[in-house]
Design a protein around this motif. Structure first.
Motif, PDB file in Angstrom:
ATOM      1  N   LEU A 127       0.832  -1.205   0.000  1.00 36.98           N
ATOM      2  CA  LEU A 127       0.000   0.000   0.000  1.00 36.98           C
ATOM      3  C   LEU A 127       0.867   1.255   0.000  1.00 36.98           C
ATOM      4  CD1 LEU A 127      -2.729  -1.052   2.615  1.00 36.98           C
ATOM      5  CD2 LEU A 127      -2.832  -1.200   0.116  1.00 36.98           C
ATOM      6  N   THR A 128       1.884   1.281   0.854  1.00 37.36           N
ATOM      7  CA  THR A 128       2.704   2.490   0.986  1.00 37.36           C
ATOM      8  C   THR A 128       3.583   2.739  -0.241  1.00 37.36           C
ATOM      9  OG1 THR A 128       4.406   1.298   2.246  1.00 37.36           O
ATOM     10  CG2 THR A 128       2.687   2.431   3.510  1.00 37.36           C
ATOM     11  N   ASP A 129       3.827   1.722  -1.046  1.00 35.06           N
ATOM     12  CA  ASP A 129       4.569   1.919  -2.297  1.00 35.06           C
ATOM     13  C   ASP A 129       3.872   2.934  -3.204  1.00 35.06           C
ATOM     14  OD1 ASP A 129       6.694   0.282  -1.693  1.00 35.06           O
ATOM     15  OD2 ASP A 129       6.022  -1.408  -2.920  1.00 35.06           O
ATOM     16  N   HIS A 130       2.580   3.101  -3.031  1.00 33.71           N
ATOM     17  CA  HIS A 130       1.822   4.050  -3.856  1.00 33.71           C
ATOM     18  C   HIS A 130       2.077   5.503  -3.463  1.00 33.71           C
ATOM     19  CE1 HIS A 130      -0.420   1.008  -6.070  1.00 33.71           C
ATOM     20  NE2 HIS A 130      -0.491   0.349  -4.934  1.00 33.71           N
ATOM     21  N   LEU A 131       2.762   5.722  -2.354  1.00 32.44           N
ATOM     22  CA  LEU A 131       3.105   7.092  -1.936  1.00 32.44           C
ATOM     23  C   LEU A 131       3.937   7.801  -3.003  1.00 32.44           C
ATOM     24  CD1 LEU A 131       3.831   6.618   1.852  1.00 32.44           C
ATOM     25  CD2 LEU A 131       2.230   8.268   0.876  1.00 32.44           C
ATOM     26  N   LYS A 132       4.801   7.041  -3.689  1.00 34.27           N
ATOM     27  CA  LYS A 132       5.648   7.633  -4.734  1.00 34.27           C
ATOM     28  C   LYS A 132       4.801   8.339  -5.789  1.00 34.27           C
ATOM     29  CE  LYS A 132       9.038   3.905  -4.310  1.00 34.27           C
ATOM     30  NZ  LYS A 132       8.272   2.724  -3.884  1.00 34.27           N
ATOM     31  N   THR A 133       3.726   7.705  -6.190  1.00 34.58           N
ATOM     32  CA  THR A 133       2.839   8.283  -7.200  1.00 34.58           C
ATOM     33  C   THR A 133       2.111   9.501  -6.637  1.00 34.58           C
ATOM     34  OG1 THR A 133       2.504   6.077  -8.116  1.00 34.58           O
ATOM     35  CG2 THR A 133       0.969   7.787  -8.808  1.00 34.58           C
ATOM     36  N   ILE A 134       1.610   9.393  -5.414  1.00 34.01           N
ATOM     37  CA  ILE A 134       0.866  10.490  -4.791  1.00 34.01           C
ATOM     38  C   ILE A 134       1.765  11.713  -4.600  1.00 34.01           C
ATOM     39  CG2 ILE A 134      -0.363  11.230  -2.705  1.00 34.01           C
ATOM     40  CD1 ILE A 134      -1.236   8.292  -2.370  1.00 34.01           C
ATOM     41  N   GLU A 135       3.019  11.467  -4.200  1.00 33.81           N
ATOM     42  CA  GLU A 135       3.948  12.560  -3.923  1.00 33.81           C
ATOM     43  C   GLU A 135       4.284  13.400  -5.152  1.00 33.81           C
ATOM     44  OE1 GLU A 135       7.069  10.271  -2.250  1.00 33.81           O
ATOM     45  OE2 GLU A 135       6.316  10.457  -0.211  1.00 33.81           O
ATOM     46  N   LYS A 136       4.106  12.837  -6.325  1.00 26.50           N
ATOM     47  CA  LYS A 136       4.393  13.583  -7.560  1.00 26.50           C
ATOM     48  C   LYS A 136       3.377  14.701  -7.768  1.00 26.50           C
ATOM     49  CE  LYS A 136       6.430   9.656  -9.975  1.00 26.50           C
ATOM     50  NZ  LYS A 136       6.148   8.638 -10.994  1.00 26.50           N
TER      51      LYS A 136
END
Length: 130
Positions: free
Chosen positions: A11-20
């Motif tokens: 789940l937290t791997d998706h932070l990379k996308t959100i942070e963009k």
């Protein structure tokens, strides 16, 4: 370095996308792709960790005096909440995605999803040190 996958990493791997901060429009391809990938991860996580989360997100929110609405869920201070409540917030936020793809967008725009995933990341970092 520990190669063991952390509990919430999928789940937290998706932070990379959100942070963009490129997801601003529910009709954009980046948003649609993100939602599909995030929902796949979430569904896989829930099926793998049924014991950790019984699926009663609504009752968990109520027990913690959180209403199932964007304003209340978004304004909830997560610093003292445990994993179960954080997962309930995420499941509450994603509950309507199957009916309305844009349902998750407000939680991305107001950074709630990012805060919730950061809290899960915190639990992973905490468990990794023990």
């Amino acid at each position: 370095k520990d190669l063991k996958m952390k509990t919430y990493q999928q789940l937290t791997d998706h932070l990379k996308t959100i942070e963009k901060h490129e997801i601003h429009d529910s009709a954009s391809q980046s948003y649609i792709t993100f939602v599909h990938e995030f929902m796949d991860s979430l569904n896989e996580f829930c099926s793998k960790h049924q014991n950790a989360f019984d699926g009663q997100f609504y009752n968990i929110l109520l027990e913690n005096n959180i209403s199932w609405d964007i304003k209340d869920m978004s304004n909830t201070d997560v610093t003292s909440l445990d994993e179960k409540v954080i997962l309930a917030l995420i499941l509450g936020a994603t509950k309507d995605v199957s009916f309305y793809e844009g349902a998750l967008l407000p939680y991305i725009e107001n950074r709630s999803l990012e805060r919730w995933l950061r809290r899960l990341e915190y639990f992973d970092s905490f468990s990794a040190t023990n």
